[in-house]
Scaffold this motif. Structure first.
Motif, mmCIF file in Angstrom:
data_model
loop_
_atom_site.group_PDB
_atom_site.id
_atom_site.type_symbol
_atom_site.label_atom_id
_atom_site.label_comp_id
_atom_site.label_asym_id
_atom_site.label_seq_id
_atom_site.Cartn_x
_atom_site.Cartn_y
_atom_site.Cartn_z
ATOM 1 N N VAL A 193 20.990 11.697 -11.661
ATOM 2 C CA VAL A 193 21.926 10.747 -12.283
ATOM 3 C C VAL A 193 22.178 9.569 -11.341
ATOM 4 O O VAL A 193 22.208 8.406 -11.778
ATOM 5 C CB VAL A 193 23.244 11.446 -12.664
ATOM 6 N N LYS A 204 19.391 7.134 -11.358
ATOM 7 C CA LYS A 204 19.316 6.294 -12.555
ATOM 8 C C LYS A 204 20.492 5.325 -12.687
ATOM 9 O O LYS A 204 20.336 4.228 -13.244
ATOM 10 C CB LYS A 204 19.262 7.192 -13.800
ATOM 11 N N THR A 205 21.664 5.724 -12.180
ATOM 12 C CA THR A 205 22.870 4.931 -12.460
ATOM 13 C C THR A 205 23.567 4.363 -11.234
ATOM 14 O O THR A 205 24.537 3.598 -11.374
ATOM 15 C CB THR A 205 23.894 5.789 -13.239
ATOM 16 N N TRP A 219 29.925 5.869 -9.282
ATOM 17 C CA TRP A 219 30.665 6.711 -10.235
ATOM 18 C C TRP A 219 31.144 8.011 -9.594
ATOM 19 O O TRP A 219 32.212 8.516 -9.933
ATOM 20 C CB TRP A 219 29.789 7.024 -11.455
ATOM 21 N N ASN A 250 20.639 9.616 -3.589
ATOM 22 C CA ASN A 250 19.898 10.531 -4.465
ATOM 23 C C ASN A 250 18.873 11.341 -3.688
ATOM 24 O O ASN A 250 18.709 12.548 -3.924
ATOM 25 C CB ASN A 250 19.222 9.747 -5.591
#
Length: 428
Positions: free
Chosen positions: A108, A111-112, A116, A272
């Motif tokens: 995640v 990709k983002t 967050w 990541n």
């Protein structure tokens, strides 16, 4: 910022390589073998998997992050609970699902982006949860330090407690009155001093050491061979939520390490990749019977002291850990460490863990005049330390640290007002 003696890609001479790598191995040694001793796993497997996990981490992060992976203290209570509920195999399977969480979060973030996750896990949540890790373990440390098993009953023993006090005092002296590498190895030195004292007062049985072979393959725990692969809701609810804590710990270590070596590891090679490397290390460890892994603050301390950031040195330490795990007599010697000695060093270690959570709150300027912050921290601390549980059926139970972490995340999302700036854990 002081200049690096050896930068990340620099290769030391053979003699320095040997010395520097051994230094890193001994810095993590005491803590890495302590965790399996507390949860009933093999210290040899823990040592072996720490070396393998570190090599995997280095490969995944493209030889850019000089971090060492060792046994995670956050999983001590969850492993003990999962083992009590469904055997040691239950804890190992739980570790595999923790690794899966790491992989999903890594994907995640890839990709983002990473911002967050900082909103879900701000310091006001992570700090108290880390405090719970240490404080919830406090009764275990005291019991280990001061009692012995007499016909199935824990009985106070001043003789054994004296060994715990010698161990604790030695570790404290190393931290307070020494500088250099000695101050970075208080766990190992404390255990050695406590062990020598225990031998002098006659509470150690050396027969296992005499009987052990010089070379011995570690005792693996393999799914489908040594235990059945059986998934239960309780196992998942005890183990998996702890990933919230260890992912936060991982992010903190990456930020600290980045400041030391003057790099931004969150951006390059990327959070990541480092999370994926950490998760793969935990996966491999769980598959063969080792505890979950985490990047080690002890080795970050060695980097800060020596200014030697070479990835080759970390790789060498991993190789030494793998080789040491096959030394049968050494592993047998470790197995004879009295419970009191482990209890004495645990008093310090578990207290330091709790204090590091408090330090996080202070460093990020968490304002407890703000009722929102006060409520979140209070609920996490009392539910976590008190062992609060939600049990709907015999197979569905979530308790203690896991419940505290989930409640903290939920409260942070639903209560009005959001942390900003330093309180939100900004990395920019």
């Amino acid at each position: 910022m002081a200049k690096a003696v050896l930068d990340i890609n620099d290769r030391p001479s053979n003699g320095k390589w040997l010395t520097l790598s051994l230094q890193h191995m001994f810095a993590m040694f005491g803590s890495t073998i302590l965790v399996p001793q507390l949860v009933g796993l093999s210290p040899a497997i823990a040592l072996l998997t720490s070396g393998i996990a570190t090599i995997v981490f280095i490969l995944v992060t493209q030889f850019k992050v000089p971090a060492y992976l060792g046994s995670s203290f956050a999983f001590i209570i969850p492993i003990q609970v999962a083992t009590k509920a469904g055997g040691i195999g239950s804890a190992m399977i739980g570790s595999l699902f923790v690794a899966l969480v790491y992989a999903i979060v890594s994907l995640v973030i890839w990709k983002t982006g990473y911002k967050w996750i900082m909103k879900i896990l701000p310091p006001v949540v992570v700090g108290p949860v880390i405090m719970v890790i240490g404080l919830a373990l406090a009764p275990t440390a005291v019991q280990m330090a001061s009692t012995i098993d007499v016909d199935g009953t824990n009985t106070y023993s001043f003789l054994h407690f004296s060994a715990a006090l010698v161990t604790l005092a030695t570790a404290v002296i190393c931290i307070i009155f020494f500088r250099g590498i000695i101050s970075l190895m208080p766990v190992l030195i404390g255990i050695v001093a406590g062990y020598i004292y225990s031998a002098a007062i006659g509470i150690i049985d050396f027969s296992p050491v005499r009987e052990a072979a010089w070379f011995q393959v570690p005792e693996f725990l393999l799914p489908g061979v040594d235990y059945s692969f059986h998934i239960t809701p309780t196992m998942l609810l005890v183990m998996v939520p702890i990933a919230i804590v260890t992912i936060s710990e991982h992010i903190g270590h990456q930020l600290v390490l980045g400041r030391i070596v003057d790099r931004n590891f969150i951006k390059e090679p990327g959070l990541n990749r480092s999370l994926l490397g950490d998760g793969l290390g935990t996966l491999i460890s769980g598959l063969v019977g080792g505890p979950p892994k985490t990047t080690y603050g002890e080795n970050i301390g060695v980097l800060a002291l020596t200014r030697v950031f070479s990835i080759h040195v970390i790789f060498g330490a991993a190789i030494f850990a793998i080789l040491f795990s096959f030394l049968g007599k050494l592993m047998a010697l470790i197995a004879t460490i009295p419970q009191a000695v482990l209890g004495g060093i645990s008093i310090l270690l578990f207290g330091i863990i709790a204090s590091s959570g408090l330090r996080m709150l202070v460093e990020h300027g968490i304002d407890f005049d703000n009722q929102r912050n006060l409520v979140i921290a209070s609920v996490i601390l009392v539910t976590g330390i008190g062992g609060a549980a939600i049990q709907i059926s015999e197979t569905f139970k979530i308790e203690g640290m896991a419940l505290a972490a989930i409640l903290g995340v939920l409260l942070n999302q639903v209560l009005p007002g959001k942390p900003t700036g330093k309180e939100a854990g900004d990395t920019e």
